[in-house]
Design a protein around this motif. Structure first.
Motif, mmCIF file in Angstrom:
data_model
loop_
_atom_site.group_PDB
_atom_site.id
_atom_site.type_symbol
_atom_site.label_atom_id
_atom_site.label_comp_id
_atom_site.label_asym_id
_atom_site.label_seq_id
_atom_site.Cartn_x
_atom_site.Cartn_y
_atom_site.Cartn_z
ATOM 1 N N SER A 95 0.858 -1.186 0.000
ATOM 2 C CA SER A 95 0.000 0.000 0.000
ATOM 3 C C SER A 95 0.891 1.231 0.000
ATOM 4 O O SER A 95 2.019 1.185 0.507
ATOM 5 N N PRO A 96 0.439 2.339 -0.586
ATOM 6 C CA PRO A 96 1.237 3.564 -0.562
ATOM 7 C C PRO A 96 1.541 3.981 0.877
ATOM 8 O O PRO A 96 0.667 3.966 1.743
ATOM 9 N N GLY A 97 2.806 4.336 1.141
ATOM 10 C CA GLY A 97 3.206 4.747 2.472
ATOM 11 C C GLY A 97 3.652 3.607 3.364
ATOM 12 O O GLY A 97 4.114 3.835 4.483
ATOM 13 N N SER A 98 3.532 2.381 2.880
ATOM 14 C CA SER A 98 3.919 1.212 3.670
ATOM 15 C C SER A 98 5.437 1.052 3.700
ATOM 16 O O SER A 98 6.179 1.734 2.990
ATOM 17 N N SER A 99 5.922 0.123 4.541
ATOM 18 C CA SER A 99 7.361 -0.135 4.578
ATOM 19 C C SER A 99 7.841 -0.689 3.240
ATOM 20 O O SER A 99 8.979 -0.439 2.825
ATOM 21 N N PHE A 100 6.984 -1.419 2.523
ATOM 22 C CA PHE A 100 7.335 -1.896 1.182
ATOM 23 C C PHE A 100 7.595 -0.693 0.260
ATOM 24 O O PHE A 100 8.554 -0.683 -0.511
ATOM 25 N N HIS A 101 6.708 0.289 0.338
ATOM 26 C CA HIS A 101 6.853 1.504 -0.469
ATOM 27 C C HIS A 101 8.145 2.227 -0.110
ATOM 28 O O HIS A 101 8.897 2.666 -0.995
ATOM 29 N N MET A 102 8.414 2.355 1.186
ATOM 30 C CA MET A 102 9.637 3.031 1.627
ATOM 31 C C MET A 102 10.880 2.326 1.114
ATOM 32 O O MET A 102 11.835 2.959 0.653
ATOM 33 N N GLY A 103 10.876 0.998 1.200
ATOM 34 C CA GLY A 103 12.032 0.232 0.732
ATOM 35 C C GLY A 103 12.250 0.377 -0.757
ATOM 36 O O GLY A 103 13.395 0.561 -1.224
ATOM 37 N N ALA A 104 11.169 0.302 -1.542
ATOM 38 C CA ALA A 104 11.282 0.460 -2.992
ATOM 39 C C ALA A 104 11.780 1.859 -3.340
ATOM 40 O O ALA A 104 12.655 2.033 -4.203
ATOM 41 N N ASN A 105 11.244 2.856 -2.660
ATOM 42 C CA ASN A 105 11.642 4.243 -2.908
ATOM 43 C C ASN A 105 13.129 4.447 -2.621
ATOM 44 O O ASN A 105 13.828 5.144 -3.362
ATOM 45 N N TYR A 106 13.612 3.820 -1.538
ATOM 46 C CA TYR A 106 15.029 3.951 -1.172
ATOM 47 C C TYR A 106 15.928 3.389 -2.269
ATOM 48 O O TYR A 106 16.914 4.020 -2.664
ATOM 49 N N LEU A 107 15.596 2.204 -2.774
ATOM 50 C CA LEU A 107 16.411 1.577 -3.812
ATOM 51 C C LEU A 107 16.379 2.395 -5.104
ATOM 52 O O LEU A 107 17.413 2.577 -5.766
ATOM 53 N N LEU A 108 15.206 2.880 -5.465
ATOM 54 C CA LEU A 108 15.080 3.692 -6.678
ATOM 55 C C LEU A 108 15.820 5.015 -6.528
ATOM 56 O O LEU A 108 16.504 5.472 -7.460
ATOM 57 N N ASN A 109 15.693 5.625 -5.359
ATOM 58 C CA ASN A 109 16.340 6.906 -5.104
ATOM 59 C C ASN A 109 17.866 6.802 -5.239
ATOM 60 O O ASN A 109 18.521 7.699 -5.773
ATOM 61 N N LYS A 110 18.428 5.677 -4.751
ATOM 62 C CA LYS A 110 19.878 5.476 -4.860
ATOM 63 C C LYS A 110 20.333 5.397 -6.310
ATOM 64 O O LYS A 110 21.474 5.711 -6.630
ATOM 65 N N ALA A 111 19.415 4.973 -7.191
ATOM 66 C CA ALA A 111 19.738 4.853 -8.612
ATOM 67 C C ALA A 111 19.359 6.109 -9.393
ATOM 68 O O ALA A 111 19.443 6.127 -10.629
ATOM 69 N N GLY A 112 18.933 7.156 -8.659
ATOM 70 C CA GLY A 112 18.588 8.408 -9.323
ATOM 71 C C GLY A 112 17.164 8.483 -9.835
ATOM 72 O O GLY A 112 16.800 9.422 -10.561
ATOM 73 N N VAL A 113 16.341 7.498 -9.465
ATOM 74 C CA VAL A 113 14.940 7.500 -9.875
ATOM 75 C C VAL A 113 14.126 8.170 -8.768
ATOM 76 O O VAL A 113 14.035 7.662 -7.656
ATOM 77 N N LYS A 114 13.541 9.312 -9.068
ATOM 78 C CA LYS A 114 12.802 10.091 -8.075
ATOM 79 C C LYS A 114 11.368 9.566 -7.923
ATOM 80 O O LYS A 114 10.848 8.904 -8.829
ATOM 81 N N PRO A 115 10.719 9.885 -6.794
ATOM 82 C CA PRO A 115 9.348 9.402 -6.580
ATOM 83 C C PRO A 115 8.393 9.736 -7.722
ATOM 84 O O PRO A 115 7.534 8.920 -8.074
ATOM 85 N N GLY A 116 8.546 10.913 -8.306
ATOM 86 C CA GLY A 116 7.653 11.293 -9.396
ATOM 87 C C GLY A 116 7.950 10.597 -10.711
ATOM 88 O O GLY A 116 7.173 10.722 -11.670
ATOM 89 N N ASP A 117 9.048 9.858 -10.771
ATOM 90 C CA ASP A 117 9.420 9.166 -12.013
ATOM 91 C C ASP A 117 8.694 7.839 -12.206
ATOM 92 O O ASP A 117 8.783 7.227 -13.280
#
Length: 341
Positions: free
Chosen positions: A144-166
């Motif tokens: 679900s949006p805002g869940s720990s799954f979401h946070m984890g995915a966002n962290y991995l994407l962010n490290k690769a330069g993929v922003k939340p809006g991408d």
């Protein structure tokens, strides 16, 4: 013989008193024997509390634990903050997010020392995605949006330069809904855990980019230990009912010790039907994949707390700006004072 009896009986009495005193210190009488536990779910990271209940460890500790299972950590937390639950089995990260809001929560025994997450590409997009960066513009499934799954995915994407809006984040649940979304092509990638990940990998519907099913793989992916699940409460409750919190801790640790030496088949057999997330065969295979994530000692470390904080801060910049005393979000002394095997 009378002389011998006169000498031996006092010694036996002293020994009995010492054993009794030791047992009393190891198994305190809870001030509040009836405890309401709000569970964020019954996924594999939460198995220690399920085992503590099914194998009678809570009762052995003098507790009558009423378990309420909620559809996610936010609702379980809400139940405790609203007064209908005493303790929560949920993501440790909640103690940090609430600390940023001025709420004093404390984790007192760790359930899972790594998240057991598998972040992978679905069959529909397998040929297009080789790295996190390739996920730009795609649909990412999370529980679900805002869940720990979401946070984890966002962290991995962010490290690769993929922003939340991408990317587009889509809530697909953490069981049958996630499997259906992955197989039907509704999502291009999925952050999941077991047994969903085991089922989808086995059918060729999920191709992992990152696997966090053991502490070493988690450190390599997230940069440190990541305790996904714990039992926490308010600081006020822990201060008012320390013997109750100690009793809960003792029961959870006994469950973790049993799980450490049990086979996957034995663990599957110990899980009541209402908590089983899959049939026995799938459960056994899935649990075997992630069993190294189950905590062996219930402890939290400062380094692990910082890793969780860093993942949260990547998801919510306000967490990074907030003044948070991480040492206040967990308390190891209940684990340290627990009865030892």
């Amino acid at each position: 013989m009378r002389t011998l009896r006169r000498l031996v009986l006092p010694v036996l009495a002293i020994c009995a008193a010492l054993v009794s005193r030791s047992a009393a210190s190891a198994a305190p009488v809870p001030e509040k024997p009836e405890v309401h536990l709000a569970a964020a779910g019954v996924g594999f990271p939460y198995l220690p509390f399920i085992i503590a209940d099914s194998r009678g460890y809570f009762k052995k500790a003098g507790l009558d634990v009423e378990i309420g299972v909620f559809s996610g950590g936010a609702k379980a937390l809400q139940a405790m903050m609203g007064g209908s639950a005493d303790i929560v089995a949920g993501a440790y990260s909640n103690t940090i997010t609430m600390a940023a809001k001025g709420q004093k929560l404390v984790s007192f025994v760790t359930l899972a020392s790594c998240p057991g997450w598998v972040f992978g590409v679905t069959r529909a997009s397998h040929g297009k995605v080789k790295t996190y960066a390739d996920l730009k513009g795609m649909r990412i499934g999370v529980s679900s949006p805002g869940s720990s799954f979401h946070m984890g995915a966002n962290y991995l994407l962010n490290k690769a330069g993929v922003k939340p809006g991408d990317v587009s984040i889509i809530g697909v649940g953490s069981s049958a809904g996630a499997i259906a979304a992955a197989r039907s092509g509704q999502i291009d990638a999925l952050m999941s855990n077991d047994p969903v990940a085991t089922v989808l990998q086995g059918s060729g519907d999920l191709f992992p980019l990152a696997v966090m099913r053991d502490p070493a793989a988690t450190r390599a992916t997230l940069g440190g230990d990541y305790p996904e699940a714990s039992v926490y409460t308010t600081r006020d409750f822990a201060a008012k009912y320390p013997k109750t919190v100690q009793a809960v801790t003792n029961a959870i640790l006994e469950a973790e010790r049993w799980m450490a030496q049990a086979t996957p088949e034995q663990v599957a057999a110990a899980v009541p039907a209402q908590y089983a997330l899959a049939d026995k065969d799938v459960f056994v295979r899935a649990y075997a994949n992630m069993q190294n994530c189950i905590s062996r000692d219930g402890l939290m470390t400062d380094a692990a707390a910082h890793t969780v904080h860093d993942v949260l801060a990547a998801f919510d910049p306000e967490i990074g700006k907030a003044s948070i005393d991480l040492k206040a979000t967990y308390d190891n002394h209940f684990v340290e004072n627990a009865d030892k095997p």
